[in-house]
Scaffold this motif. Structure first.
Motif, PDB file in Angstrom:
ATOM      1  N   CYS A  14       0.899  -1.039   0.106  1.00 56.71           N
ATOM      2  CA  CYS A  14       0.006   0.029  -0.050  1.00 56.71           C
ATOM      3  C   CYS A  14       0.902   1.014   0.003  1.00 56.71           C
ATOM      4  N   ASP A  21      -3.403  12.486  -2.687  1.00 52.91           N
ATOM      5  CA  ASP A  21      -3.449  12.664  -4.133  1.00 52.91           C
ATOM      6  C   ASP A  21      -2.603  11.710  -4.846  1.00 52.91           C
ATOM      7  N   HIS A  22      -2.944  11.158  -6.150  1.00 51.71           N
ATOM      8  CA  HIS A  22      -2.301   9.935  -6.565  1.00 51.71           C
ATOM      9  C   HIS A  22      -1.051  10.511  -7.347  1.00 51.71           C
ATOM     10  N   GLU A  41      -9.293  12.027   7.643  1.00 51.75           N
ATOM     11  CA  GLU A  41      -9.918  11.424   6.630  1.00 51.75           C
ATOM     12  C   GLU A  41     -10.103  12.347   5.633  1.00 51.75           C
ATOM     13  N   PRO A  43     -12.179  12.308   1.427  1.00 46.91           N
ATOM     14  CA  PRO A  43     -12.969  11.455   0.520  1.00 46.91           C
ATOM     15  C   PRO A  43     -11.816  10.511  -0.314  1.00 46.91           C
ATOM     16  N   GLY A  44     -11.996   9.228  -0.180  1.00 50.23           N
ATOM     17  CA  GLY A  44     -10.959   8.367  -0.611  1.00 50.23           C
ATOM     18  C   GLY A  44      -9.792   8.136  -0.042  1.00 50.23           C
ATOM     19  N   TRP A  45      -9.548   8.763   0.959  1.00 49.76           N
ATOM     20  CA  TRP A  45      -8.113   8.625   1.407  1.00 49.76           C
ATOM     21  C   TRP A  45      -8.156   8.671   2.848  1.00 49.76           C
ATOM     22  N   TRP A  58      -0.596   9.472   3.688  1.00 54.24           N
ATOM     23  CA  TRP A  58      -1.896   9.196   3.353  1.00 54.24           C
ATOM     24  C   TRP A  58      -1.880   8.062   2.290  1.00 54.24           C
ATOM     25  N   GLN A  60      -4.739   5.051   0.177  1.00 55.49           N
ATOM     26  CA  GLN A  60      -6.159   5.005  -0.261  1.00 55.49           C
ATOM     27  C   GLN A  60      -6.917   4.223   0.692  1.00 55.49           C
ATOM     28  N   ALA A  61      -8.193   4.534   0.866  1.00 59.79           N
ATOM     29  CA  ALA A  61      -8.839   4.219   1.939  1.00 59.79           C
ATOM     30  C   ALA A  61      -9.468   2.768   1.524  1.00 59.79           C
ATOM     31  N   ILE A  62      -9.478   2.500   0.111  1.00 57.00           N
ATOM     32  CA  ILE A  62     -10.094   1.181  -0.423  1.00 57.00           C
ATOM     33  C   ILE A  62      -9.072   0.207  -0.136  1.00 57.00           C
ATOM     34  N   GLN A  63      -7.527   0.532   0.221  1.00 61.32           N
ATOM     35  CA  GLN A  63      -6.613  -0.393   0.624  1.00 61.32           C
ATOM     36  C   GLN A  63      -6.355  -0.792   2.055  1.00 61.32           C
TER      37      GLN A  63
END
Length: 255
Positions: A14, A21-22, A41, A43-45, A58, A60-63
């Motif tokens: 991860c 930011d990507h 938190e 959005p998405g992070w 930071w 990715q929240a999905i990971q």
């Protein structure tokens, strides 16, 4: 084991970024099962702090997913080059240094099992011998800023991952590691496993390597490589020139 308010990555690697930011710099990586505190938190992070070394960034929240239930202890750190954990009944390739738990881990909707992942190095007689053996398993690994795996690693990540497999927890960046252990006065006093630190003209410590003896060093610069070292610094065997200026030496001991 009380893991309230802790999260873990549910992917093999991860990315940890300086901003949410990507396109932001990857400053480090987390491996499957490494525990982190949630700090913030977006959005998405998620902004997290590593339990292992206190490093923040930071992800990715999905990971990531929150640990639930009674989480077993970490038995050790995977000592193979690559292997497979089991995530929700499916294999997931993992890397050397991944934490191996004593039993199944529950995190969010994920059931993670580490069965068959070996750790430890048997009855090898001394810390220097072990450090050298582990370090050479990363030989020729490509340099990657922020990396911590045999797929790509940076200088301080290399030192950290070698020592973590011995149960010694180094901090994440070279300048942080330079405050750990005991200072060694002169290169002839060094032994295998000691850390050498290197600085820029402005005094900032920006590089670290692992000494093999008083004249050779293994470090991540372009790739994990063995070069010569003297009291002034590193002399690249490939380039035939001095590449890093020696600042100080530290000895790390296992508790």
């Amino acid at each position: 084991m009380n893991t309230e308010n802790l999260l873990i990555p549910t992917v093999a690697v991860c990315a940890v970024r300086t901003e949410a930011d990507h396109r932001s710099e990857m400053s480090s990586q987390l491996l499957l099962g490494e525990q982190v505190f949630l700090l913030d938190e977006l959005p998405g992070w998620l902004k997290v702090r590593s339990v292992h070394d206190g490093y923040e960034g930071w992800c990715q929240a999905i990971q990531l997913a929150a640990l639930t239930g009674d989480t077993p202890a970490i038995a050790g750190y995977y000592s193979g080059h690559t292997g497979f954990a089991n995530v929700n009944g499916q294999p997931m390739q993992v890397f050397m240094g991944t934490p191996v738990y004593e039993g199944p881990v529950k995190a969010g909707v994920y059931d993670i099992r580490f069965t068959g992942l070996g750790f430890g190095y048997g009855n090898t007689p001394s810390l220097p011998v072990l450090v050298e053996a582990i370090a050479f398993r990363y030989l020729n690994t490509s340099y990657c800023w922020g990396g911590r795996t045999p797929a790509g690693i940076d200088c301080s990540g290399f030192a950290q991952m070698v020592y973590r497999q011995l149960g010694v927890h180094l901090l994440r960046d070279a300048w942080m590691q330079a405050g750990q252990g005991e200072e060694i006065g002169f290169l002839p006093e060094a032994r295998c496993g000691d850390l050498a630190f290197f600085d820029e003209p402005d005094g900032r410590i920006t590089h670290v390597g692992i000494l093999l003896n008083d004249h050779e060093i293994i470090h991540a610069s372009g790739k994990v490589r063995v070069d010569d070292i003297d009291h002034q610094g590193i002399i690249s065997r490939d380039q035939g020139r001095r590449t890093h200026r020696l600042r100080l030496l530290r000895r790390i001991t296992a508790d």
